[in-house]
Design a protein around this motif. Structure first.
Motif, mmCIF file in Angstrom:
data_model
loop_
_atom_site.group_PDB
_atom_site.id
_atom_site.type_symbol
_atom_site.label_atom_id
_atom_site.label_comp_id
_atom_site.label_asym_id
_atom_site.label_seq_id
_atom_site.Cartn_x
_atom_site.Cartn_y
_atom_site.Cartn_z
ATOM 1 N N LEU A 1 3.301 10.234 -2.588
ATOM 2 C CA LEU A 1 3.199 10.017 -4.027
ATOM 3 C C LEU A 1 1.981 10.675 -4.668
ATOM 4 O O LEU A 1 1.827 10.601 -5.890
ATOM 5 C CB LEU A 1 3.167 8.509 -4.324
ATOM 6 C CG LEU A 1 4.492 7.762 -4.169
ATOM 7 C CD1 LEU A 1 4.297 6.269 -4.450
ATOM 8 C CD2 LEU A 1 5.562 8.343 -5.088
ATOM 9 N N ASP A 2 1.116 11.287 -3.843
ATOM 10 C CA ASP A 2 -0.048 11.982 -4.397
ATOM 11 C C ASP A 2 -0.009 13.484 -4.137
ATOM 12 O O ASP A 2 -0.989 14.181 -4.366
ATOM 13 C CB ASP A 2 -1.341 11.393 -3.828
ATOM 14 C CG ASP A 2 -1.460 11.593 -2.321
ATOM 15 O OD1 ASP A 2 -0.448 11.957 -1.670
ATOM 16 O OD2 ASP A 2 -2.562 11.378 -1.781
ATOM 17 N N ARG B 1 -2.188 5.206 -3.783
ATOM 18 C CA ARG B 1 -0.987 5.975 -3.419
ATOM 19 C C ARG B 1 -1.382 7.192 -2.599
ATOM 20 O O ARG B 1 -2.438 7.810 -2.829
ATOM 21 C CB ARG B 1 -0.212 6.382 -4.674
ATOM 22 C CG ARG B 1 -0.864 7.446 -5.529
ATOM 23 C CD ARG B 1 -0.140 7.581 -6.851
ATOM 24 N NE ARG B 1 -0.325 6.378 -7.659
ATOM 25 C CZ ARG B 1 0.455 6.027 -8.682
ATOM 26 N NH1 ARG B 1 1.499 6.779 -9.017
ATOM 27 N NH2 ARG B 1 0.206 4.931 -9.375
ATOM 28 N N ASP C 1 -5.375 5.380 -9.773
ATOM 29 C CA ASP C 1 -5.365 4.158 -8.964
ATOM 30 C C ASP C 1 -6.783 3.637 -8.720
ATOM 31 O O ASP C 1 -6.974 2.426 -8.558
ATOM 32 C CB ASP C 1 -4.677 4.401 -7.622
ATOM 33 C CG ASP C 1 -3.174 4.591 -7.760
ATOM 34 O OD1 ASP C 1 -2.622 4.307 -8.840
ATOM 35 O OD2 ASP C 1 -2.547 5.039 -6.764
ATOM 36 N N ALA D 1 -0.686 -0.632 -10.192
ATOM 37 C CA ALA D 1 -1.232 0.619 -10.719
ATOM 38 C C ALA D 1 -0.926 0.707 -12.206
ATOM 39 O O ALA D 1 -0.164 -0.090 -12.760
ATOM 40 C CB ALA D 1 -0.629 1.800 -9.974
ATOM 41 N N LEU E 1 3.305 0.853 -10.257
ATOM 42 C CA LEU E 1 3.423 0.883 -8.799
ATOM 43 C C LEU E 1 2.581 -0.229 -8.192
ATOM 44 O O LEU E 1 1.454 -0.471 -8.624
ATOM 45 C CB LEU E 1 2.954 2.240 -8.272
ATOM 46 C CG LEU E 1 3.028 2.464 -6.761
ATOM 47 C CD1 LEU E 1 4.482 2.559 -6.306
ATOM 48 C CD2 LEU E 1 2.252 3.731 -6.381
ATOM 49 N N ARG F 1 2.776 2.385 4.423
ATOM 50 C CA ARG F 1 3.863 1.885 3.571
ATOM 51 C C ARG F 1 5.027 2.862 3.513
ATOM 52 O O ARG F 1 5.808 2.859 2.561
ATOM 53 C CB ARG F 1 3.339 1.594 2.159
ATOM 54 C CG ARG F 1 2.398 0.409 2.093
ATOM 55 C CD ARG F 1 1.947 0.111 0.695
ATOM 56 N NE ARG F 1 3.051 -0.086 -0.230
ATOM 57 C CZ ARG F 1 2.886 -0.262 -1.547
ATOM 58 N NH1 ARG F 1 1.664 -0.257 -2.062
ATOM 59 N NH2 ARG F 1 3.914 -0.437 -2.333
ATOM 60 N N PHE G 1 5.764 6.601 0.061
ATOM 61 C CA PHE G 1 4.506 6.192 -0.562
ATOM 62 C C PHE G 1 3.399 7.199 -0.238
ATOM 63 O O PHE G 1 2.566 7.525 -1.102
ATOM 64 C CB PHE G 1 4.104 4.798 -0.074
ATOM 65 C CG PHE G 1 2.911 4.216 -0.776
ATOM 66 C CD1 PHE G 1 3.045 3.553 -1.988
ATOM 67 C CD2 PHE G 1 1.640 4.330 -0.219
ATOM 68 C CE1 PHE G 1 1.947 3.019 -2.634
ATOM 69 C CE2 PHE G 1 0.534 3.801 -0.857
ATOM 70 C CZ PHE G 1 0.683 3.146 -2.069
ATOM 71 N N LEU H 1 0.157 -1.785 -5.613
ATOM 72 C CA LEU H 1 -0.879 -1.353 -4.681
ATOM 73 C C LEU H 1 -1.459 -2.558 -3.962
ATOM 74 O O LEU H 1 -1.241 -3.699 -4.366
ATOM 75 C CB LEU H 1 -1.985 -0.595 -5.425
ATOM 76 C CG LEU H 1 -1.556 0.633 -6.221
ATOM 77 C CD1 LEU H 1 -2.725 1.175 -7.028
ATOM 78 C CD2 LEU H 1 -0.990 1.708 -5.297
ATOM 79 N N SER I 1 -1.717 6.739 0.696
ATOM 80 C CA SER I 1 -2.167 6.125 1.951
ATOM 81 C C SER I 1 -0.987 5.959 2.894
ATOM 82 O O SER I 1 0.180 5.913 2.485
ATOM 83 C CB SER I 1 -2.789 4.750 1.671
ATOM 84 O OG SER I 1 -3.868 4.845 0.765
ATOM 85 N N SER J 1 -3.247 9.196 -7.987
ATOM 86 C CA SER J 1 -4.145 8.517 -7.036
ATOM 87 C C SER J 1 -5.528 8.326 -7.635
ATOM 88 O O SER J 1 -6.207 7.337 -7.333
ATOM 89 C CB SER J 1 -4.237 9.301 -5.721
ATOM 90 O OG SER J 1 -4.826 10.570 -5.922
#
Length: 276
Positions: free
Chosen positions: A99-100, A87, A111, A31, A35, A92, A96, A37, A89, A108
């Protein structure tokens, strides 16, 4: 709170388009903030140069290999498809997935730009011929990316996505809008944030042709969300098409209708980018 009642699979199910699904490749990429991805790259046997970034719903869902007639139809038409897990989703861990949340939402959206840059670097993809699309929350991300990064995309496909977050809270089912405050923000205390995130308020920045697909009886993301973005683009003469699906809601259950919707999306993507 996920908008979708089942795990994310790219739109919409339906009649097989290709005799054998393509084998996607697992890919990883950074990202913009570093981060890590990941996602899946679907390569056609005869690429045309067109790329497609497909964004899952949820947000707390996950792209993974499986039966996906829309993607198979696009790949059969020569389109290279990337399905990233931005992020927020699942798959994970809880950290994680969070994170949005709330004010972290722009991460996100950024991303999507990182995923698009990855796809643009695939040798068989023309960076000038990339389409972004998604369903439900993925439709929101599609509209957000089209408003924030209009130079990246040749077209967009918004399937039952949110265009106005404040109206979404007012019109959606209470069992969705209530828990969604943790995900997106409170409709009153965080109103300024929701207005800033709403693609409808920046619709004048959408430059690429847009196909909007929406079930007329959708109560998760009501049809008014599609009507609003369609009206905003139509008012300034921007290229936009609204495909209303009668007798269906957030999910499309009739297999013939699903197949027809998928076929229209494939046709729109290939014809629109060919014209561009």
């Amino acid at each position: 709170m996920p908008l979708d009642a089942r795990p994310a699979t790219p739109l919409l199910g339906g009649t097989p388009v290709t005799p054998r699904p393509p084998r996607p490749e697992a890919v990883g990429f950074p990202a913009e903030d570093g981060l890590r991805l990941a996602g899946w790259l679907h390569r056609p046997s005869s690429p045309t140069g067109v790329g497609f970034v497909w964004l899952h719903g949820g947000p707390e869902s996950e792209e993974r290999p499986g039966w996906a007639p829309l993607l198979h139809g696009l790949v059969a038409a020569g389109v290279t498809v990337l399905t990233p897990n931005v992020r927020g989703s699942s798959g994970r861990g809880r950290a994680f997935a969070r994170l949005d949340d709330g004010p972290l939402r722009p991460g996100s959206i950024a991303d999507v730009r990182a995923a698009t840059r990855l796809l643009a670097g695939v040798p068989d993809v023309d960076p000038r011929r990339i389409v972004v699309g998604g369903r439900s929350y993925g439709g929101f991300l599609t509209l957000a990316a089209l408003t924030r990064f209009p130079e990246l995309f040749a077209a967009g496909v918004d399937v039952c996505g949110m265009s106005d977050m404040t109206a979404f809270y007012a019109d959606s089912e209470p069992w969705i809008s209530g828990p969604a405050t943790t995900e997106y923000g409170h409709p009153h205390r965080d109103r300024a944030l929701l207005e800033e995130l709403s693609p409808l308020r920046a619709a004048d920045r959408i430059a690429a042709p847009l196909l909007v697909v929406h079930g007329e009886h959708d109560t998760n993301v009501p049809l008014a969300q599609a009507l609003a973005i369609h009206a905003a683009l139509t008012a300034r003469g921007a290229p936009v098409e609204l495909l209303r699906i009668p007798d269906e809601g957030h999910e499309v259950h009739d297999r013939h209708t699903r197949a027809a919707a998928n076929a229209r999306i494939v046709e729109f993507v290939t014809a629109t980018v060919a014209r561009g």
